[in-house]
Write a protein that holds these residues in place. Structure first.
Motif, short mmCIF file in Angstrom:
data_model
loop_
_atom_site.label_atom_id
_atom_site.label_comp_id
_atom_site.label_asym_id
_atom_site.label_seq_id
_atom_site.Cartn_x
_atom_site.Cartn_y
_atom_site.Cartn_z
N LEU A 65 0.93 -1.25 0.02
CA LEU A 65 -0.12 0.01 -0.06
C LEU A 65 0.86 1.25 0.14
CD1 LEU A 65 -2.48 1.91 0.29
CD2 LEU A 65 -2.33 1.36 2.78
N MET A 66 0.66 2.12 -1.19
CA MET A 66 1.68 3.16 -1.15
C MET A 66 0.56 4.54 -1.25
SD MET A 66 4.98 2.44 -3.62
CE MET A 66 4.18 1.64 -4.86
N LEU A 67 0.94 5.44 -0.26
CA LEU A 67 0.43 6.82 -0.16
C LEU A 67 1.23 7.71 -0.81
CD1 LEU A 67 -1.53 6.54 3.36
CD2 LEU A 67 -2.32 5.96 1.01
N TYR A 68 0.92 8.43 -1.93
CA TYR A 68 1.74 9.34 -2.52
C TYR A 68 3.19 8.79 -2.46
CZ TYR A 68 -1.76 12.76 -2.41
OH TYR A 68 -3.14 13.42 -2.84
N GLY A 69 3.57 7.44 -2.95
CA GLY A 69 4.51 6.93 -3.52
C GLY A 69 5.24 6.40 -2.06
N LYS A 70 4.67 6.51 -1.09
CA LYS A 70 5.30 6.10 0.33
C LYS A 70 4.79 4.79 0.68
CE LYS A 70 6.54 8.28 4.82
NZ LYS A 70 7.69 8.67 4.62
N GLU A 71 5.77 3.80 0.79
CA GLU A 71 5.11 2.42 1.20
C GLU A 71 4.59 2.27 2.58
OE1 GLU A 71 4.88 -0.52 -0.79
OE2 GLU A 71 3.71 -0.91 1.34
N VAL A 72 3.43 1.95 3.05
CA VAL A 72 3.10 2.17 4.25
C VAL A 72 2.78 1.10 4.99
CG1 VAL A 72 2.40 4.56 4.23
CG2 VAL A 72 0.76 2.76 3.70
N SER A 73 2.53 0.03 4.18
CA SER A 73 2.05 -1.40 4.76
C SER A 73 2.81 -1.99 5.76
CB SER A 73 1.90 -2.35 3.56
OG SER A 73 3.01 -2.42 2.80
N ASP A 74 4.29 -1.60 5.74
CA ASP A 74 5.10 -2.28 6.59
C ASP A 74 5.45 -1.38 7.82
OD1 ASP A 74 6.69 -0.63 5.13
OD2 ASP A 74 8.12 -1.87 4.47
N MET A 75 4.83 -0.26 8.09
CA MET A 75 5.22 0.83 9.05
C MET A 75 4.99 0.34 10.33
SD MET A 75 4.66 4.40 7.77
CE MET A 75 5.84 5.38 6.65
N SER A 76 5.40 0.68 11.50
CA SER A 76 5.01 0.02 12.77
C SER A 76 3.65 1.03 13.14
CB SER A 76 6.32 0.45 13.72
OG SER A 76 6.24 1.87 13.81
N GLU A 77 3.14 0.17 14.30
CA GLU A 77 1.94 0.81 14.65
C GLU A 77 2.11 2.45 15.09
OE1 GLU A 77 -1.17 -0.08 15.17
OE2 GLU A 77 -0.76 -1.96 14.39
N ALA A 78 3.40 2.59 15.79
CA ALA A 78 3.73 4.01 16.28
C ALA A 78 3.71 5.08 15.48
CB ALA A 78 5.01 3.89 17.05
N ASP A 79 4.04 4.64 14.04
CA ASP A 79 4.39 5.42 12.83
C ASP A 79 2.97 5.74 12.28
OD1 ASP A 79 6.97 5.80 12.97
OD2 ASP A 79 7.47 4.13 11.89
N LEU A 80 1.99 4.80 12.53
CA LEU A 80 0.79 4.79 11.50
C LEU A 80 -0.07 6.24 11.84
CD1 LEU A 80 -0.58 1.42 11.25
CD2 LEU A 80 0.56 2.82 9.29
N SER B 294 -2.67 10.79 18.29
CA SER B 294 -1.90 9.53 18.96
C SER B 294 -2.83 9.30 20.04
CB SER B 294 -0.62 10.15 19.23
OG SER B 294 -0.67 11.01 20.10
N ASN B 295 -2.40 8.14 20.76
CA ASN B 295 -2.97 7.54 21.87
C ASN B 295 -2.71 8.68 22.98
OD1 ASN B 295 -4.10 5.00 21.06
ND2 ASN B 295 -2.30 4.15 21.56
N PHE B 296 -1.52 9.21 22.98
CA PHE B 296 -1.10 10.15 24.08
C PHE B 296 -2.28 11.25 23.94
CE2 PHE B 296 1.32 13.93 25.35
CZ PHE B 296 1.45 13.61 26.79
N GLU B 297 -2.77 11.87 23.00
CA GLU B 297 -3.56 13.01 22.92
C GLU B 297 -4.76 12.69 23.26
OE1 GLU B 297 -2.04 15.67 19.06
OE2 GLU B 297 -2.38 13.59 18.80
#
Lengths: 230, 375
Positions: A65-80, B294-297
């Motif tokens: 899954l790419m959003l504006y050319g950025k691959e996001v499918s392998d991103m961590s939960e924290a980055d989403l 974020s969860n924090f917010e």
């Protein structure tokens, strides 16, 4: 230029006990700016799951899954959350407005989350509500609005997020035909004027004519595509 | 986010009001229990704390101020003559019975002090002078004793242990933990009044370290020199007395248990309300998450709700507590409301409410995105 949404071989498999259930299978999509796309299909066909994956709420089991050319499918939960904040906005069937906040405050809240502060946020919220035709209702609480008006607040809130992709799940589901159509026309105009990519999951056949493109889903697969004739 | 939390609380007025009542009840109870407990502790060592001097010599293994045994008076001279002692005074504390005007008796605690130095005597007088007890059968009664002994006036006579004593003064603030009225007499009179003390015994020796000498050093020297008695710093003896009443009698445990129960009751009330509110707004919170919060917010909204409950509940409780101090005093109880106590209770209230919010935090952390797509 990179497209707002590009998916390749996107799959989502749920584990229900010992049984694997394929909710989305091999979805290949390329969605452009200013495009209003409808996801049609019966209940359980996978359209809501696909919408959740496109919105980075659910993670795909496999595929890209790419959003504006950025691959996001392998991103961590924290980055989403950052990705959603930057690219995605949502409109839900149930509106999901804070009942304790006025219409204006509901929109302001999203602006504040975006880092817009003080008078700028207030002015922007008023502008957005004016844009969706609710300038007379900005101090109302959601309980004092009709279903159509609530959904227009949800649209204003989605616009406040200022995201290039708007994902809507059954936005007309709780509305009568007239109000549903008004909301969809509003979304279509906004997509055209602001170059937003709008994806709507629905099974409301009465609004088919609004969409530039319709994707029909069955058993997790996109089985057919229909483009509006120019 | 604080504003959003406030609006959510104000939206559901009845629920918020009930929560606030719960917090006020819990915090008010903590205030009262802690204040009364500290008041009792203060009264238990009130004479020690108000007596000048740094060192207390007591009979061996005395458990507290009120139940000390007599020891030979000559040890007083040993204390006085010790290097590093500026002055020393003898003090008698013992139990006696006073005859009521209308008949019957009441138990009292007699404090016999040297009227010339005033060491161990009353520190605040409502009427009369602390030297008035000198050379005769005279006594000073504390005003807090009026409730038990009737309206005593200066000049009138009362029988204590079959000896007629004239009241020559009314003191203020000398209230004992045991609730037995404190009656002050001269050292000599107290020594003779209670037969079992004996003419050559004292109950305490209070001493002052000379300038340039550390109290601890003088205490150590006295410990080495004096046999059959204990030597404490003033603070240590005060603490020993307080701990006796707080720990050995179980008074402290019962107060702390009530405080703990109040704390958990408050935590449950606040926790349940915030949790219910979170569950009710789960879709809205989920939507904010979907929109990039974020969860924090979102935690900030939850914690703000807890903080608002805590601060509003605390302030109301503090006002009620301050207003009720006089009511406690009218029933002869002392409730301590001091800056540090208020800060401690504020800390407990915040801890109570913030801990309560953690259940909701778990809920937010585990929001199932699927709920957003259910109409």
């Amino acid at each position: 230029m990179d497209k707002p949404i590009v998916t390749r071989n996107l799959c989502k498999i749920y584990q229900e006990g010992r049984v694997e259930v394929t909710a989305v299978s091999s979805a290949d999509l390329t969605l452009g700016e200013g495009e209003v796309v409808g996801l049609f299909g019966p209940s359980g066909s996978g359209k809501t799951t696909l919408l959740s994956i496109l919105g980075c709420i659910l993670r795909p089991t496999s595929g890209s899954l790419m959003l504006y050319g950025k691959e996001v499918s392998d991103m961590s939960e924290a980055d989403l959350p950052f990705i959603r904040k930057k690219y995605i906005s949502f409109i839900f069937q149930g509106f999901n407005l804070f009942p304790a906040l006025t219409v204006h405050e509901n929109v302001m809240l999203v602006l504040k989350l975006k880092g817009v502060k003080g008078e700028v946020a207030e002015r922007r919220a008023t502008e957005l509500l004016t844009e969706v035709g609710l300038e007379e209702r900005i101090d109302f609480l959601p309980r004092d609005l009709s279903g159509g008006q609530k959904q227009r607040v949800a649209v204003a809130r989605a616009l406040a997020a200022d995201a290039p992709v708007i994902l809507a799940d059954e936005p007309t589901g709780n509305l009568d035909f007239s109000n549903g159509r008004k909301v969809m026309e509003l979304l279509k105009n906004l997509a055209a004027e602001r170059k937003r990519c709008v994806v709507v999951a629905t099974h409301d056949n009465r609004i088919e004519d609004i969409f530039d493109r319709i994707l029909f889903m069955e058993d997790g697969k996109i089985v057919r595509e229909k483009r509006r004739s120019p | 986010m604080f504003y959003v939390a406030l609006r959510i609380l104000l939206y559901d007025k009845i629920r918020s009001f009930i929560t606030l009542l719960g917090v006020v009840f819990a915090v008010g109870l903590i205030f009262a229990q802690l204040g009364i407990f500290l008041g009792l502790m203060e009264t238990s060592s009130v004479i020690i704390d108000h007596t000048p001097g740094d060192i207390w010599v007591t009979s061996k293994n005395s458990k507290n101020f009120d139940f000390s045994q007599p020891f030979p008076e000559y040890l007083y001279h040993h204390v006085r003559s010790e290097d590093g002692v500026q002055w020393a005074e003898k003090l008698i504390v013992t139990w006696a019975l006073i005859k009521q005007k209308e008949g019957g008796t009441e138990q009292i605690e007699i404090v016999g002090y040297n009227p010339d130095s005033g060491v161990g005597g009353p520190w605040e007088m409502k009427a009369g002078d602390i030297r008035n007890v000198k050379n005769g059968n005279f006594a000073i009664v504390d005003e807090s004793a009026m409730r038990r002994l009737g309206n005593i006036r200066v000049g009138e006579y009362r029988d204590i242990l079959f000896r007629r004593l004239q009241i020559v003064g009314i003191s203020r603030g000398a209230k004992s933990f045991t609730t037995a009225p404190l009656v002050f007499t001269s050292y000599k009179l107290a020594q003779g009044l209670v037969g079992w003390i004996g003419p050559d015994n004292t109950v305490f020796v209070v001493a002052k370290a000379a300038p340039g000498y550390s109290v601890a050093t003088v205490v150590e020297r006295l410990k080495k020199r004096l046999k059959g008695v204990d030597v404490y710093t003033k603070e240590a003896f005060s603490m020993k007395t307080r701990l006796y009443w707080a720990v050995e009698t179980g008074v402290g445990f019962s107060f702390m248990l009530t405080i703990l129960i109040s704390f958990f009751v408050g935590m449950l009330i606040v926790g349940q309300t915030i949790y219910n509110s979170t569950v009710e707004h789960i879709k809205e919170f989920g939507t904010l998450k979907a929109l990039g919060a974020s969860n924090f917010e979102i935690y900030k909204i939850i914690f703000s709700q807890a903080l608002i409950n805590a601060l509003a509940g605390y302030l109301l409780s503090l006002i009620i507590t301050i207003l009720s101090v006089k009511i406690y005093e009218s029933t002869d109880m002392v409730m301590v409301v001091k800056g540090w106590v208020n800060l401690l209770v504020l800390g407990l209230t915040l801890l109570m409410c913030v801990s309560a919010a953690f259940v909701s935090i778990r809920k937010i952390k585990k929001i199932d995105p699927a709920i957003l797509f259910r109409g």
